[in-house]
Design an enzyme around this catalytic site. Structure first.
Site, PDB file in Angstrom:
ATOM      1  N   LYS A  63      10.839 -31.417 -17.889  1.00 16.16           N
ATOM      2  CA  LYS A  63      10.884 -32.763 -17.305  1.00 16.16           C
ATOM      3  C   LYS A  63      11.066 -32.666 -15.793  1.00 16.16           C
ATOM      4  CE  LYS A  63      15.860 -33.192 -18.176  1.00 16.16           C
ATOM      5  NZ  LYS A  63      16.923 -34.000 -18.799  1.00 16.16           N
ATOM      6  N   ARG A 160      24.915 -42.146 -24.267  1.00 16.53           N
ATOM      7  CA  ARG A 160      23.717 -42.417 -23.468  1.00 16.53           C
ATOM      8  C   ARG A 160      22.684 -43.126 -24.335  1.00 16.53           C
ATOM      9  NH1 ARG A 160      21.252 -37.521 -19.972  1.00 16.53           N
ATOM     10  NH2 ARG A 160      20.750 -36.701 -22.048  1.00 16.53           N
ATOM     11  N   HIS A 190      22.956 -34.418 -27.717  1.00 11.83           N
ATOM     12  CA  HIS A 190      23.059 -33.660 -26.470  1.00 11.83           C
ATOM     13  C   HIS A 190      24.518 -33.373 -26.139  1.00 11.83           C
ATOM     14  CE1 HIS A 190      21.499 -32.083 -22.718  1.00 11.83           C
ATOM     15  NE2 HIS A 190      22.410 -32.765 -22.051  1.00 11.83           N
ATOM     16  N   ARG A 247      17.379 -26.091 -26.581  1.00 13.10           N
ATOM     17  CA  ARG A 247      16.591 -26.631 -25.473  1.00 13.10           C
ATOM     18  C   ARG A 247      16.982 -25.901 -24.185  1.00 13.10           C
ATOM     19  NH1 ARG A 247      18.560 -31.395 -28.056  1.00 13.10           N
ATOM     20  NH2 ARG A 247      19.999 -31.734 -26.314  1.00 13.10           N
ATOM     21  N   TYR A 292      20.038 -36.352  16.365  1.00  6.73           N
ATOM     22  CA  TYR A 292      20.478 -37.746  16.341  1.00  6.73           C
ATOM     23  C   TYR A 292      22.003 -37.851  16.412  1.00  6.73           C
ATOM     24  CZ  TYR A 292      15.777 -39.197  14.901  1.00  6.73           C
ATOM     25  OH  TYR A 292      14.423 -39.441  14.849  1.00  6.73           O
ATOM     26  N   CYS A 339      16.959 -33.985  10.498  1.00  5.01           N
ATOM     27  CA  CYS A 339      16.081 -35.144  10.679  1.00  5.01           C
ATOM     28  C   CYS A 339      15.141 -35.282   9.482  1.00  5.01           C
ATOM     29  CB  CYS A 339      15.275 -34.990  11.963  1.00  5.01           C
ATOM     30  SG  CYS A 339      16.266 -34.601  13.426  1.00  5.01           S
ATOM     31  N   MET A 340      14.299 -36.287   9.502  1.00  7.27           N
ATOM     32  CA  MET A 340      13.378 -36.492   8.393  1.00  7.27           C
ATOM     33  C   MET A 340      12.378 -35.349   8.254  1.00  7.27           C
ATOM     34  SD  MET A 340      10.781 -39.673   7.597  1.00  7.27           S
ATOM     35  CE  MET A 340      12.111 -40.885   7.503  1.00  7.27           C
ATOM     36  N   ASP A 341      11.873 -34.828   9.372  1.00 14.96           N
ATOM     37  CA  ASP A 341      10.801 -33.842   9.331  1.00 14.96           C
ATOM     38  C   ASP A 341      11.162 -32.521  10.005  1.00 14.96           C
ATOM     39  OD1 ASP A 341       9.080 -36.037   8.407  1.00 14.96           O
ATOM     40  OD2 ASP A 341       9.204 -36.693  10.502  1.00 14.96           O
TER      41      ASP A 341
END
Length: 420
Positions: A63, A160, A190, A247, A292, A339-341
């Site tokens: 998953k 759950r 589970h 699993r 920043y 930072c983002m990038d």
């Protein structure tokens, strides 16, 4: 470089040579990429299998796109070791089918009835724990002239999904199993706390599960595929798996469920490494602020490097001012905010560092290693989410038998049938 930061001709040529070198090594990416060692995934599966009783069935849980590693390549790699695959959604199951997976696939979470027709046609296993679900599935199966394969879900302590493991639910399960078009193939629950040192709760769940199995058998419902144990159970409690399927989730990717499991029981190899590149190096002076918010200010002259990765790629922002990367086998602290990038690291003590050198964010460089667990410890996060959150902007490079087996990136994807 001129006063505006533009590269001169020599720097452009050096950049191009580096790009060509990267391509020659079959890594066609020059910003960021993750490598996934499929041999490590197979090794982990073999080690887990060796810790279990002979004949114990294995489900490979792929998953969340194989916990960020790539569901299809991982499934292909372990196909000969497993009896079944586990996913979280109808879409994930059908995607595996598109990639040629023929062994049974079980969806581990609730499924909307709009997917029932396609899932029944593809013989995907569907979790059931209410009469309403079963009734709708039955009607759909009868209309298609096919069986709907279901796995009943018992809630033994997770709170759950699932039915309570009591006499009332046993009667409900028996009624569900007699519906036309319904094939009650499995029953699962589970473990909620199997990764803790104290196994009291886990043994309690196992007792509830076995009692529920007995209740079902008293009503003539014999379930052929029973599964409860997860990665922690495989490692610490292999004796609980006798006669059941297990699993394999996070452990398949080389990560231990927690620091409390007995790692000596099963040797694991992390499958993922995360790499980026230095894109710029400069000197800064005392008082110069970095990134920043100016959360870091130099106290002395320093040499700093910009690295082309950020939280937009899934690298945790909580590493700001805390984490480190590896360059030429040496640790380079992260300065200021991620930072983002991009982000900035200290290379004052790494004089050999140059633009376009490889930066290791997860993995090994020389004798140094940065683990996913280290990132989780440094930033106060959770190691599962770190690999799951590595974004689609980060290409995956798959390694097998010491060579590059293939790559996957999303840069060539297009929007089809989109009305603008």
């Amino acid at each position: 470089m001129d006063r505006y930061g533009n590269m001169d001709g020599d720097q452009v040529r050096e950049n191009n040579r580096t790009v060509e070198s990267s391509r020659a090594s079959k890594i066609p990416y020059t910003r960021v990429y993750a490598t996934v060692d499929l041999d490590a995934v197979v090794y982990n599966m073999e080690r887990m299998k060796a810790n279990l009783a002979k004949g114990t069935g294995l489900m490979a849980v792929v998953k969340t796109d194989g916990y960020g590693h790539g569901a299809a390549p991982v499934a292909w790699a372990v196909d000969s070791y497993v009896e079944m695959y586990g996913v979280a959604s109808a879409e994930e199951a059908l995607n595996l089918k598109k990639h040629g997976i023929t062994k049974p696939i079980l969806i581990l979470g609730p499924v909307h009835d709009s997917h029932y027709e396609k899932l029944i046609e593809e013989e995907v296993r569907i979790p059931v724990f209410t009469w309403e679900q079963a009734e709708r599935l039955s009607r759909q199966a009868v209309s298609l002239g096919k069986d709907a394969y279901i796995h009943l879900v018992a809630d033994t302590g997770m709170s759950r999904i699932g039915m309570r493991p009591d006499e009332k639910s046993a009667g409900l399960a028996a009624r569900i199993s007699r519906l036309p078009g319904i094939c009650a193939e499995g029953l699962f629950t589970h473990f909620a706390r199997a990764d803790e040192e104290d196994k009291t709760s886990t043994y309690r769940q196992m007792e509830r599960y076995k009692n529920f199995v007995e209740m079902l058998e008293e009503r003539g419902l014999l379930i052929p595929v029973k599964h409860i144990s997860n990665s922690a159970g495989i490692i610490d409690l292999p004796e609980l798996s006798a006669g059941f399927m297990v699993r394999a989730g996070i452990s398949m990717y080389g990560l231990y469920p927690s620091g409390q499991v007995k790692k000596e029981n099963v040797s694991l190899k992390p499958a993922m490494e995360l790499k980026s590149f230095i894109t710029y190096i400069k000197g800064i002076e005392p008082g110069d602020e970095v990134s920043y918010g100016g959360t870091f200010a130099a106290k002395e002259s320093m040499r700093v490097a910009t690295v082309s990765i950020g939280y937009g790629d899934g690298y945790p922002r909580n590493q700001s001012g805390k984490g480190r990367v590896l360059i030429h086998g040496k640790s380079a602290p992260i300065l200021g905010r991620v930072c983002m990038d991009q982000m900035i690291v200290d290379v004052s003590h790494i004089p050999e560092a140059e633009v376009w050198d490889t930066v290791t964010l997860i993995g090994t460089d020389g004798e140094q290693h940065i683990s996913v667990e280290e990132l989780a410890g440094t930033g106060g996060g959770f190691h599962y989410e770190i690999v799951c959150d590595i974004g689609k902007r980060v290409p995956r490079v798959y390694r097998k038998d010491g060579t590059t087996a293939g790559t996957k990136d999303y840069f060539q994807d297009v929007y089809e049938d989109f009305v603008r």
